[in-house]
Design a protein around this motif. Sequence first.
Motif, mmCIF file in Angstrom:
data_model
loop_
_atom_site.group_PDB
_atom_site.id
_atom_site.type_symbol
_atom_site.label_atom_id
_atom_site.label_comp_id
_atom_site.label_asym_id
_atom_site.label_seq_id
_atom_site.Cartn_x
_atom_site.Cartn_y
_atom_site.Cartn_z
ATOM 1 N N ILE A 22 -16.315 -24.128 4.953
ATOM 2 C CA ILE A 22 -17.582 -24.577 4.384
ATOM 3 C C ILE A 22 -17.523 -26.084 4.158
ATOM 4 O O ILE A 22 -16.452 -26.676 4.047
ATOM 5 N N GLU A 23 -18.702 -26.710 4.105
ATOM 6 C CA GLU A 23 -18.794 -28.144 3.856
ATOM 7 C C GLU A 23 -18.900 -28.353 2.352
ATOM 8 O O GLU A 23 -19.779 -27.812 1.700
ATOM 9 N N VAL A 29 -24.798 -29.304 -1.807
ATOM 10 C CA VAL A 29 -23.897 -28.506 -2.637
ATOM 11 C C VAL A 29 -23.442 -29.310 -3.864
ATOM 12 O O VAL A 29 -22.366 -29.090 -4.403
ATOM 13 N N SER A 30 -24.285 -30.259 -4.281
ATOM 14 C CA SER A 30 -24.109 -31.020 -5.522
ATOM 15 C C SER A 30 -23.080 -32.135 -5.434
ATOM 16 O O SER A 30 -22.607 -32.626 -6.474
ATOM 17 N N GLY A 31 -22.730 -32.569 -4.227
ATOM 18 C CA GLY A 31 -21.902 -33.756 -4.092
ATOM 19 C C GLY A 31 -22.625 -34.980 -4.639
ATOM 20 O O GLY A 31 -23.854 -35.034 -4.658
ATOM 21 N N LYS A 32 -21.860 -35.973 -5.069
ATOM 22 C CA LYS A 32 -22.460 -37.126 -5.746
ATOM 23 C C LYS A 32 -21.661 -38.391 -5.464
ATOM 24 O O LYS A 32 -20.424 -38.371 -5.480
ATOM 25 N N GLY A 178 -13.572 -27.195 4.057
ATOM 26 C CA GLY A 178 -12.487 -26.511 3.378
ATOM 27 C C GLY A 178 -12.922 -25.187 2.799
ATOM 28 O O GLY A 178 -13.816 -24.520 3.316
ATOM 29 N N LYS A 179 -12.293 -24.843 1.692
ATOM 30 C CA LYS A 179 -12.504 -23.541 1.047
ATOM 31 C C LYS A 179 -12.731 -23.760 -0.443
ATOM 32 O O LYS A 179 -11.983 -24.500 -1.095
#
Length: 356
Positions: A22-23, A29-32, A178-179
């Motif tokens: 998954i990315e 996915v809430s990356g900042k 990754g996971k």
Amino acid sequence: MGDSSSSSPSTIEVPHFAKHSIELLSSKVSGKVLGCSNQWFAPCENLINPNPPVWKEGLYVDTGKWYDGWETARHNPTFDWAILKIGIPGLLNGVEIDTQYFTGNYPPFASLEVLSLNTDPDLSDLLDDKLWFEILPKVSLGPGRKHYFPVQENDKRWTHVRFKIYPDGGVARLRLYGKALPDWSLILPHELIDLAAIQYGGVVIGCSDMYFGSKDNIIMPGRSINMGDGWETKRRRGPGYDWLVIRLGEVGLVKKLEIDTNWFKGNFPTSCSVDTCYFPLDTNDRTLPPDTTVWREILPNTKLKGHQQHYYVHELVNTDSPATHIRLNIYPDGGVSRFRVLCYRADKAVPTPPIV
């Protein structure tokens, strides 16, 4: 920056880690972005845009040519950097660095460092070089294409990343594959948790069709932002129905379902049903359970409405058996934006008051 001719994406073989992980980093996915050394020509936030980069011929802004990426000023004697919070903390398998449309202004080299924290630090707390662990040593980059790099094997749960480019230039997108590794210490034993959610290790491992909308959208955080942010199949012209299978992040006891048809107003399924099975596999295995697997129906065929959240608790049956996979069946076709599977972790389940 001066204008340059756009470059169309080149064909590059996508490695196993990008297809089967998954990315973890994108804003979806809430990356900042916490900060960067410089973003003179184009803002660093573009690095984590979940959409592919685009080219706008002849468009100039106050600082120069408009680019869909992160681009720094010229003439840096050392390197530029960006520090980002990983949206889904977890193991890292590989990196994608995309220089699409950066042809005369890409950085010739890049590297990646990570760290693992249980706190939520400010940028000022992350500027000490001694904090960081190099997971991708300095690598060469080329113009206008995706670059894939496996990373050093490790078993840590990484939470932050520092991306360095040498000496300066522009990068369209940065992806970390990754996971998910949830911090289960934050979850109470009797707490219901969405074990289908991507942030808790859920993975959509197969579906009958996803002509109009990706299967992976259905387990993303938050409600969908539009009709394209859901799972949608093509119109079925014959008998049958469409389906989607999710491998849960942990073995669970399903106690509540949410099926959201947000934005699907004239193309929602007429009805749906839900099944579970118990077929333990290696958590890196994305294969569907074999045809001989026994599936238990937990939600009988139930009518759906368009553009609405549907919740099911008392309608559920056969929920006392542990489940590793869940299958959503939609009749005959259509779109579902989100599917939530609220469970007790099977090894942590304790008696609780009735669910409402």
